[in-house]
Every structure is written in C-alpha cells, then in structure tokens.
Design a protein around this motif. Sequence first.
Motif, PDB file in Angstrom:
ATOM      1  N   THR A 140       6.265 -27.484  18.879  1.00  0.00           N
ATOM      2  CA  THR A 140       5.322 -27.260  17.579  1.00  0.00           C
ATOM      3  C   THR A 140       6.081 -27.771  16.459  1.00  0.00           C
ATOM      4  O   THR A 140       7.167 -27.373  16.205  1.00  0.00           O
ATOM      5  N   LEU A 141       5.305 -28.559  15.645  1.00  0.00           N
ATOM      6  CA  LEU A 141       5.693 -29.208  14.358  1.00  0.00           C
ATOM      7  C   LEU A 141       4.783 -28.291  13.293  1.00  0.00           C
ATOM      8  O   LEU A 141       3.545 -28.505  13.499  1.00  0.00           O
ATOM      9  N   VAL A 142       5.614 -27.933  12.163  1.00  0.00           N
ATOM     10  CA  VAL A 142       4.923 -27.450  11.277  1.00  0.00           C
ATOM     11  C   VAL A 142       5.035 -28.370  10.168  1.00  0.00           C
ATOM     12  O   VAL A 142       6.188 -28.643   9.672  1.00  0.00           O
ATOM     13  N   GLY A 158       3.117 -36.818  14.352  1.00  0.00           N
ATOM     14  CA  GLY A 158       3.456 -35.701  15.125  1.00  0.00           C
ATOM     15  C   GLY A 158       2.238 -35.365  16.284  1.00  0.00           C
ATOM     16  O   GLY A 158       2.517 -35.348  17.612  1.00  0.00           O
ATOM     17  N   HIS A 159       0.869 -35.797  15.983  1.00  0.00           N
ATOM     18  CA  HIS A 159      -0.212 -35.951  16.938  1.00  0.00           C
ATOM     19  C   HIS A 159       0.112 -36.928  18.024  1.00  0.00           C
ATOM     20  O   HIS A 159      -0.085 -36.792  19.189  1.00  0.00           O
ATOM     21  N   LEU A 160       0.535 -38.074  17.422  1.00  0.00           N
ATOM     22  CA  LEU A 160       0.608 -39.284  18.296  1.00  0.00           C
ATOM     23  C   LEU A 160       1.830 -39.150  19.160  1.00  0.00           C
ATOM     24  O   LEU A 160       1.685 -39.777  20.262  1.00  0.00           O
ATOM     25  N   MET A 161       2.608 -38.378  18.707  1.00  0.00           N
ATOM     26  CA  MET A 161       4.021 -38.159  19.443  1.00  0.00           C
ATOM     27  C   MET A 161       3.927 -37.012  20.355  1.00  0.00           C
ATOM     28  O   MET A 161       4.791 -36.689  21.268  1.00  0.00           O
ATOM     29  N   GLY A 162       2.703 -36.282  20.448  1.00  0.00           N
ATOM     30  CA  GLY A 162       2.733 -35.599  21.457  1.00  0.00           C
ATOM     31  C   GLY A 162       2.888 -33.842  21.233  1.00  0.00           C
ATOM     32  O   GLY A 162       2.946 -32.948  22.119  1.00  0.00           O
ATOM     33  N   ALA A 163       3.082 -33.680  19.732  1.00  0.00           N
ATOM     34  CA  ALA A 163       3.499 -32.315  19.267  1.00  0.00           C
ATOM     35  C   ALA A 163       2.000 -31.405  19.000  1.00  0.00           C
ATOM     36  O   ALA A 163       1.206 -31.970  18.834  1.00  0.00           O
ATOM     37  N   GLN A 164       2.274 -30.210  19.237  1.00  0.00           N
ATOM     38  CA  GLN A 164       1.297 -29.220  18.573  1.00  0.00           C
ATOM     39  C   GLN A 164       1.381 -29.334  17.038  1.00  0.00           C
ATOM     40  O   GLN A 164       2.543 -28.673  16.538  1.00  0.00           O
ATOM     41  N   VAL A 165       0.435 -29.617  16.075  1.00  0.00           N
ATOM     42  CA  VAL A 165       0.764 -29.677  14.909  1.00  0.00           C
ATOM     43  C   VAL A 165      -0.134 -28.543  13.928  1.00  0.00           C
ATOM     44  O   VAL A 165      -1.174 -28.286  14.091  1.00  0.00           O
ATOM     45  N   ILE A 166       0.786 -27.919  13.180  1.00  0.00           N
ATOM     46  CA  ILE A 166       0.520 -26.878  12.239  1.00  0.00           C
ATOM     47  C   ILE A 166       0.390 -27.502  10.754  1.00  0.00           C
ATOM     48  O   ILE A 166       1.510 -27.832  10.388  1.00  0.00           O
ATOM     49  N   ALA A 167      -0.585 -27.707  10.215  1.00  0.00           N
ATOM     50  CA  ALA A 167      -0.807 -28.266   8.801  1.00  0.00           C
ATOM     51  C   ALA A 167      -0.855 -26.996   7.973  1.00  0.00           C
ATOM     52  O   ALA A 167      -1.823 -26.200   7.893  1.00  0.00           O
ATOM     53  N   VAL A 168       0.145 -27.396   6.737  1.00  0.00           N
ATOM     54  CA  VAL A 168       0.046 -26.290   5.875  1.00  0.00           C
ATOM     55  C   VAL A 168      -0.138 -27.223   4.486  1.00  0.00           C
ATOM     56  O   VAL A 168       0.549 -27.945   4.045  1.00  0.00           O
ATOM     57  N   ALA A 169      -1.362 -26.583   3.552  1.00  0.00           N
ATOM     58  CA  ALA A 169      -1.536 -27.422   2.503  1.00  0.00           C
ATOM     59  C   ALA A 169      -2.313 -26.352   1.730  1.00  0.00           C
ATOM     60  O   ALA A 169      -2.769 -25.303   2.300  1.00  0.00           O
ATOM     61  N   ARG A 170      -2.551 -26.730   0.429  1.00  0.00           N
ATOM     62  CA  ARG A 170      -3.420 -25.956  -0.559  1.00  0.00           C
ATOM     63  C   ARG A 170      -4.889 -26.439  -0.655  1.00  0.00           C
ATOM     64  O   ARG A 170      -5.279 -27.298  -0.788  1.00  0.00           O
ATOM     65  N   LEU A 198       2.143 -18.288  10.963  1.00  0.00           N
ATOM     66  CA  LEU A 198       3.057 -19.129  11.597  1.00  0.00           C
ATOM     67  C   LEU A 198       3.784 -18.408  13.080  1.00  0.00           C
ATOM     68  O   LEU A 198       3.687 -19.252  14.174  1.00  0.00           O
ATOM     69  N   LYS A 199       4.125 -17.407  13.008  1.00  0.00           N
ATOM     70  CA  LYS A 199       4.643 -16.712  14.187  1.00  0.00           C
ATOM     71  C   LYS A 199       3.771 -16.173  15.056  1.00  0.00           C
ATOM     72  O   LYS A 199       3.822 -16.462  16.352  1.00  0.00           O
ATOM     73  N   ALA A 200       2.637 -16.126  14.555  1.00  0.00           N
ATOM     74  CA  ALA A 200       1.304 -15.623  15.529  1.00  0.00           C
ATOM     75  C   ALA A 200       1.047 -17.159  16.260  1.00  0.00           C
ATOM     76  O   ALA A 200       0.452 -16.709  17.377  1.00  0.00           O
ATOM     77  N   LEU A 201       1.032 -18.047  15.686  1.00  0.00           N
ATOM     78  CA  LEU A 201       0.790 -19.388  16.423  1.00  0.00           C
ATOM     79  C   LEU A 201       2.102 -19.859  17.549  1.00  0.00           C
ATOM     80  O   LEU A 201       1.996 -20.838  17.870  1.00  0.00           O
ATOM     81  N   GLY A 202       3.179 -18.951  17.381  1.00  0.00           N
ATOM     82  CA  GLY A 202       4.291 -19.185  18.295  1.00  0.00           C
ATOM     83  C   GLY A 202       5.540 -19.495  17.460  1.00  0.00           C
ATOM     84  O   GLY A 202       6.576 -19.818  18.093  1.00  0.00           O
ATOM     85  N   GLY A 203       5.449 -19.906  16.333  1.00  0.00           N
ATOM     86  CA  GLY A 203       6.540 -20.257  15.568  1.00  0.00           C
ATOM     87  C   GLY A 203       6.679 -21.772  15.622  1.00  0.00           C
ATOM     88  O   GLY A 203       6.133 -22.668  16.156  1.00  0.00           O
ATOM     89  N   ALA A 204       7.912 -22.441  14.821  1.00  0.00           N
ATOM     90  CA  ALA A 204       8.050 -23.945  14.820  1.00  0.00           C
ATOM     91  C   ALA A 204       9.369 -24.351  15.453  1.00  0.00           C
ATOM     92  O   ALA A 204      10.382 -23.680  15.291  1.00  0.00           O
ATOM     93  N   ASP A 205       9.183 -25.349  16.305  1.00  0.00           N
ATOM     94  CA  ASP A 205      10.257 -26.098  16.865  1.00  0.00           C
ATOM     95  C   ASP A 205      10.954 -26.935  15.831  1.00  0.00           C
ATOM     96  O   ASP A 205      11.909 -27.020  15.440  1.00  0.00           O
ATOM     97  N   PHE A 220      10.309 -21.132   7.464  1.00  0.00           N
ATOM     98  CA  PHE A 220      11.926 -20.939   7.765  1.00  0.00           C
ATOM     99  C   PHE A 220      11.982 -19.644   8.437  1.00  0.00           C
ATOM    100  O   PHE A 220      12.535 -19.642   9.421  1.00  0.00           O
ATOM    101  N   ARG A 221      11.566 -18.597   7.920  1.00  0.00           N
ATOM    102  CA  ARG A 221      11.514 -17.214   8.728  1.00  0.00           C
ATOM    103  C   ARG A 221      10.484 -17.351   9.915  1.00  0.00           C
ATOM    104  O   ARG A 221      10.670 -16.315  10.863  1.00  0.00           O
ATOM    105  N   ALA A 222       9.803 -18.272  10.076  1.00  0.00           N
ATOM    106  CA  ALA A 222       9.274 -18.305  11.261  1.00  0.00           C
ATOM    107  C   ALA A 222       9.459 -19.432  12.492  1.00  0.00           C
ATOM    108  O   ALA A 222       8.691 -19.525  13.210  1.00  0.00           O
ATOM    109  N   MET A 223      10.645 -19.761  12.317  1.00  0.00           N
ATOM    110  CA  MET A 223      11.372 -20.904  13.117  1.00  0.00           C
ATOM    111  C   MET A 223      11.764 -20.393  14.422  1.00  0.00           C
ATOM    112  O   MET A 223      12.285 -19.075  14.480  1.00  0.00           O
ATOM    113  N   LYS A 224      11.624 -20.975  15.549  1.00  0.00           N
ATOM    114  CA  LYS A 224      12.143 -20.566  16.949  1.00  0.00           C
ATOM    115  C   LYS A 224      13.654 -20.794  16.837  1.00  0.00           C
ATOM    116  O   LYS A 224      14.356 -21.547  16.011  1.00  0.00           O
TER     117      LYS A 224
END
Length: 319
Positions: A140-142, A158-170, A198-205, A220-224
């Motif tokens: 999982t990439l945030v 990230g998508h092309l490299m096979g990660a689950q991508v969580i996008a954070v923007a305004r 973020l934690k509900a989505l499993g957190g960040a690798d 940072f507080r939601a990292m695995k």
Amino acid sequence: MRAFQVTALDQPPELTECEIPTPGPGQVRIRIASCGLNFADLLMVKGKYQDTPTPPFTLGMEVAGTIDALGPDVAGFEPGQRVAVFGGSGGLADYGIFAADRVVILPEAIDFDTAAALQVAYGTSHVALDHKARMQPGETLVVLGAAGGVGLTAVELGHLMGAQVIAVARGEEKLQVAKQAGADHLLDATDPELREKLKALGGADVVYDAVGGDPFRAAFRAMKPEGRLLAIGHASGDVPQIPANHLLVKNIDVLGFYWGGYLKFRPKIVTDSLAVLFDWAAKGRIQPHISHRLPLDQAAEGLDLLRSRASTGKVIINI
C-alpha cells in the motif's frame, strides 16, 4: 537570444536578451523547444534551493530540444538530434549549454513536451519508489500531494508497479485527477479524520511525501510496521519533525531523497531510470499530465501557477 533570468535573489525574474553561448569541452548546445517548470524553480528565485546557482542565472531545470552545436571532444551526438536533458538550470531560454553526459537521445515516439515534463517528476518518483523504497507489488502506497507535479507521477507509477495507491490531495477536483492516474482510494488532505481513514484502509507500507505539514503527521501515524517513509519535499512550508520513539516501536525507515543528488555521486541510477521511463512513454504505458502550456514571455505566469497550486501535473513553457 532570450533568457528568463534571476538577476538578484528574492527578486522577480526577468526576460532578458543575451548572447548565444558557445559550448566548451564536454558540452552540447541545444536549441530548446520545451522546458518543464518545477517547485524548485520557485526556491531558486529565493536562494533557498540546495543547488541554487550564483546570479545571474537562467531558470528551467528540465528541457527537450534539438542539438545545435557540439563542444570539443564530444562523441556520440550530432547536430539535429532530438534530445532531453536535466540541466538543473538554463532551460528557460532559446538556447542552452549542457554537459553531454546528461543528454539522452529521444525515441521518435516521444514529443518535446512529454520529454520535458517527464524527467524530474517521473524520475523522482521512479527512483524513490523502485531504488530507494524498494516497493513491492501488493503493498500500500500513500501519496501526499497526489495531484502535484511529482505526486501525480507517484500515483501513476505506483499503480503501474502493482501497489494499492491511496491518493491524498486538497479538494474533489484534484482527487479526481489522481483517480484518473490510477489511484485506488481518494482522501482529502484537509479531512480532520485523515489518520483514522488511512488506518481503516489498512495503513501504509510506503508514504511518499512532498508536502509536509498535517497530512504528513497523519500518514506517519498510520504507517504499518516496517513501513518506509520517503521524505521528498515540504511544499506546504511546514517541515515535519519526526518523533524517534515512533520509529523504534514500528521499525519504520525514514528515507531522505533528492533525485538530482544522484547525478553527482551515482548518475547511472538516474540514466538507467530515465531509459526505463522513456521506454514506457514510447510504449504508451505512462503519459505525463500537462495542465498548462505557456510561451516563454509568460514564464512568470507559469511560476505563479505553481506558487498558487493552481496547476495539476506539469506546467510546460514552449520556447
């Protein structure tokens, strides 16, 4: 020739007239067609970028164009070849002088705007995710600042490299841009419950942070455990402080990253990465998002678009 120059630090750059330069040993002269703008250009104006030249200097880090002349002892190139180069500066001009060992010949399938838009943003994200964070498929990439110049490429790669991508923007508009680039989940950077979501989505690798500020603290507080935090930049102006006790508890790695620095001590990492990226672009696997194209006499307006965060993806100056 025309050149968009910083004549004094912390003063507005000016479009000036100057002599066409002559390439020296190991250099090539390029007739510039396209130049990509970067947040680092804004820092250079203020003298706050780590590689700010001494004024007067010409802004513009990444360019594409045609070789116009060769300096002494330059081999492997010839006038008329379509090329791209990360010069660090000198790109917002009709002509530029660059070190030949930084020049890359362009595949015919890649146009000048794409080549100029691709280098810093895609190069940063590719080397950061692949070489530095060693991100694996299924992780999982945030991405913080996911609609910005580098953030959007992190989403796409990230998508092309096979990660689950969580996008954070305004805002919803920028989040939809990230969705089109391949984001699996969208979260607003201003959401007071960002950490919990973020934690509900499993957190960040892997956390890719070019923003700093409150989104950084939430991610940072939601990292695995054994997560990797890529410190790319702090466009918000809020440089985050990292509590070392949290690193210990979760075995988190914090990875400082500056793409341009590799050109000084391990340039092959950059050139190998660009070779991969140009190949992907030629095959249509990646396509830089360019929100604005402006002529050279509107370069100041282009910088204002970055300063006000009114752009998404890249701003290109057509020389």
